[in-house]
Design an enzyme around this catalytic site. Structure first.
Site, PDB file in Angstrom:
ATOM      1  N   CYS A 266     -34.334 -23.656 -75.703  1.00  0.00           N
ATOM      2  CA  CYS A 266     -35.156 -24.831 -75.373  1.00  0.00           C
ATOM      3  C   CYS A 266     -34.522 -25.694 -74.279  1.00  0.00           C
ATOM      4  O   CYS A 266     -35.075 -26.713 -73.890  1.00  0.00           O
ATOM      5  CB  CYS A 266     -35.397 -25.666 -76.619  1.00  0.00           C
ATOM      6  SG  CYS A 266     -33.906 -26.499 -77.209  1.00  0.00           S
TER       7      CYS A 266
ATOM      8  N   CYS B 206     -36.866 -26.503 -81.533  1.00  0.00           N
ATOM      9  CA  CYS B 206     -36.403 -25.402 -80.678  1.00  0.00           C
ATOM     10  C   CYS B 206     -37.009 -24.081 -81.164  1.00  0.00           C
ATOM     11  O   CYS B 206     -36.862 -23.719 -82.332  1.00  0.00           O
ATOM     12  CB  CYS B 206     -34.874 -25.339 -80.715  1.00  0.00           C
ATOM     13  SG  CYS B 206     -34.201 -23.841 -79.989  1.00  0.00           S
TER      14      CYS B 206
END
Ligand code: IVH
Length: 674
Positions: free
Chosen positions: A416, A436
């Site tokens: 991410c 994430c």
């Protein structure tokens, strides 16, 4: 000082017998009958009497296990009969060749009776008993002569100091051989204690056992948790002992520890089956074994076969496949786990290790990556121990190309791109972004895995698609999926979508231990989840448990307890649990196998020769809620009896206990309602 009267002598005799009996129950039978405090009381009384009347002290008194003066070095002692080594085979084909040679040597086409035993990875020793008294103990050394370590061996509670009168009379000289080992758990604890004292750790349980035995001060040996497993005697010409298994039965009766996995079998096929079940059991054992020893059972056959140089022709070590192999690192990748921990992983040129193809190996964390200094292009040794993730053990620096560059640990999350943090004192770098995608994928995968909700068909690829298409933002969303949402996904036909929905539906009734495991609470693996479910019985009680209630459970430490507290305090987790309930997850009450299994409430004793090692049947019975005891009593419900059963069978018949064979056990497992 007053002379001891008869009463005192009688009390002392009784105390010694009691202490020896409880030693055996504790160390050999794993079935203690009294508390540690009660044992200490008996032992203290024994010491008190011996202090008052030193003339009553005998060499076989349990008090004499420690207390010899410190020696400067060990004397050399000759073994009366050479201690042999074993030739080895590493495959079923090679074992079949060994079996053929045995048959040729015996000029028979009939199948051979074999005994199969775990090859314990410790230190071979010999114990000499003269007229029943333990007089000399030595290391194997070069097989012809070893070191006299009698005082150290005396400290092991699993070594009887005196044999029964009957055996002493029948066999005035008995030389018992076996392996001294340290359990893996005891080894880990020992290293913790050493570290606490600022002493260097020991490399492995085998080294720890060897080092502990070869101490010049026997009180150090006495403080180390060592076990002696007997595996034979030096002489095969003794009266009424015509097979290896009769020797093992005798040694067991005399109080020696005999390995649970020793089994008797017939022919190469039987040995192969035993090898497979031992290999399967290996990871669960609390001690290290490096293969299986196969021995021709009948002594007259052993004698005919004889030996070549230092190895017998009647026995062989069937070694487990090597657990390490060399290969080349293609790339170093950084994976994001379900808790956000970043793990460096070496992508490898595929290589076979322990019969499995390995393509990736863990490098654990940044410190380990630096320490090993693994670089793309390097030749490395990888190790695979059972189910454990393969790891890089070593880099072959001599074969490193000049152009390679040290790997750099990333500063942002590879998934991410969020910032990574490393908490002081922790080795791990973490991505702290709860959304994430890589973390979510890991959580989803864990949630749906076999020991969790067991949702078949929800592998890594599908998990990724569900996340990328924003169909699932946390595992609870699985219980709201519709076929319309699934069909547009890659490789998703109608049938596959329906199967997945059925699997999800079925998983709504996931039992409590697996449900707890699936949540992915840090530190809560399968074992801890089982303990928690058994303790609290309902999810509501578990959810609201205090740190004190949690740490009161044997096996739940403060770190896990705090992890559990944090998990339930987190709002995201609370709303996930709420949504799971709304999605129809049942959170059932805990059902213990001891209460509901097919063998619940039943006590078994196992005896005689069975088609599989005893440990196999013990596990099978326990998995179905039954208990296994070591001796037949009025509390025994069933005696599982194989061939050549002895005194246990006689006792069971006397008590009217139901005696069953393997097929009887199978019937019990099939017939009774679960
Ligand atoms: S029998 C002729 N049985 O393996 C028989 N040995 O290479 C020789 N070992 O140093 C030994 N477990 O310490 C035997 N169940 C077992 C064993 C075993 C481990 C070791 C032994 C010896 C080596 C033989």
């Amino acid at each position: 000082m007053a002379a001891p009267d008869e009463k005192i002598s009688a009390e002392l005799k009784k105390l010694r017998a009691e202490v020896n009996r409880h030693n055996r129950l504790y160390y050999v039978d794993d079935n203690p009958a009294i508390s540690d405090a009660e044992y200490d009381r008996l032992f203290d009384r024994l010491l008190e009497i011996e202090r008052r009347f030193p003339e009553l002290v005998t060499p076989e008194s349990p008090s004499q296990r420690v207390g010899a003066p410190v020696s400067k070095k060990f004397e050399t002692v000759q073994h009366r009969v050479q201690m042999l080594s074993l030739s080895k085979v590493t495959s079923a084909e090679e074992f079949a060749q060994f079996d053929r040679r045995v048959k040729e040597g015996l000029e028979t086409s009939g199948e051979i009776d074999y005994i199969t035993e775990p090859k314990l990875d410790g230190l071979a020793v010999e114990l000499v008993y003269e007229h029943g008294l333990f007089v000399l103990g030595s290391t194997r050394g070069d097989g012809k002569a070893g070191e006299n370590i009698t005082v150290n061996l005396r400290t092991l509670p699993t070594i009887p100091l005196r044999l029964s009168e009957e055996t002493a009379k029948r066999y005035p000289l008995l030389e018992v051989r076996g392996e001294v080992i340290m359990k893996k758990s005891a080894f880990a604890r020992l290293n913790e204690t050493l570290a606490a004292d600022n002493l260097p750790p020991l490399a492995n349980p085998r080294n720890a056992a060897a080092g502990s035995l070869r101490q010049l001060d026997s009180s150090v040996t006495a403080s180390r948790p060592l076990l002696f497993y007997a595996y034979g005697i030096s002489d095969t010409n003794l009266a009424s002992l015509d097979r290896h298994q009769s020797v093992m039965a005798l040694l067991h009766r005399e109080g020696f520890l005999i390995n649970d996995f020793i089994a008797s079998t017939t022919g190469a096929e039987g040995a192969e089956t035993a090898f497979e079940s031992l290999l399967a059991a290996r990871q669960r054992l609390d001690y290290e074994i490096d293969g299986m020893v196969v021995k021709v059972d009948r002594f007259h056959q052993q004698t005919i076969l004889g030996q070549i140089s230092r190895a017998p022709r009647w026995a062989v070590a069937w070694k487990f496949a090597a657990e390490t192999a060399q290969t080349v690192v293609e790339e170093i990748e950084f994976s994001v786990g379900r808790t956000g921990v970043i793990t460096p992983v070496a992508r490898l040129e595929p290589v076979r290790v322990s019969g499995v193809t390995v393509t990736h190996a863990s490098l654990h964390n940044e410190d380990e990556l630096r320490r090993l200094d693994v670089r793309p292009g390097d030749t490395v040794t990888v190790r695979r121990a059972g189910d454990v993730i393969p790891e890089v053990v070593e880099v072959d620096k001599d074969r490193r190309a000049a152009s390679t560059k040290a790997a750099k640990f990333p500063v942002e999350c590879p998934s991410c791109h969020g910032a990574l943090t490393r908490t002081e004192g922790e080795a791990a770098h973490r991505c702290l972004n709860p959304a994430c995608p890589a973390q979510l994928e890991g959580r989803l995968f864990h949630f749906a895995s076999k020991p969790g909700f067991d949702i078949e068909g929800l592998g890594g690829k599908l998990a990724r698609q569900l996340i990328d298409n924003e169909l699932v933002k946390n595992p609870a969303d699985l219980f709201f999926l519709t076929k319309e949402q699934l069909l547009p996904l890659d490789l998703m036909a109608d049938k596959k979508a329906q199967n997945l929905l059925d699997a999800i539906d079925h998983s709504r009734a996931t039992p409590l231990p697996r449900l707890i495991y699936a949540l992915g609470i840090p530190g809560v693996g399968e074992a801890a989840a089982g303990l928690l479910a058994a303790q609290f019985e309902t999810f509501e009680r578990f959810e609201t448990a205090s740190i004190e209630e949690l740490t009161a459970i044997d096996g739940i430490g403060p770190n896990i307890a705090v992890g559990i507290g944090d998990f339930f305090a987190n709002e995201g987790n609370q709303s996930m649990l709420k949504r799971m309930r709304e999605g129809g997850v049942q959170f059932p009450v805990f059902q213990s196998p001891a209460a509901t299994g097919k063998l619940a409430g039943k006590t078994f004793v196992i005896t005689g020769t069975l088609s599989q090692p005893r440990g196999y049947f013990k596990n099978l019975i326990e998995e179905h809620g039954g208990k296994v005891a070591s001796a037949v009593s009025t509390k025994t419900d069933y005696l599982l009896s194989g061939a050549d059963a002895g005194s246990k069978l006689t006792k069971a018949q006397k008590l009217g206990t139901t005696v069953i064979d393997e097929s009887g056990l199978e019937q019990l497992l099939n017939n009774t309602n679960d």
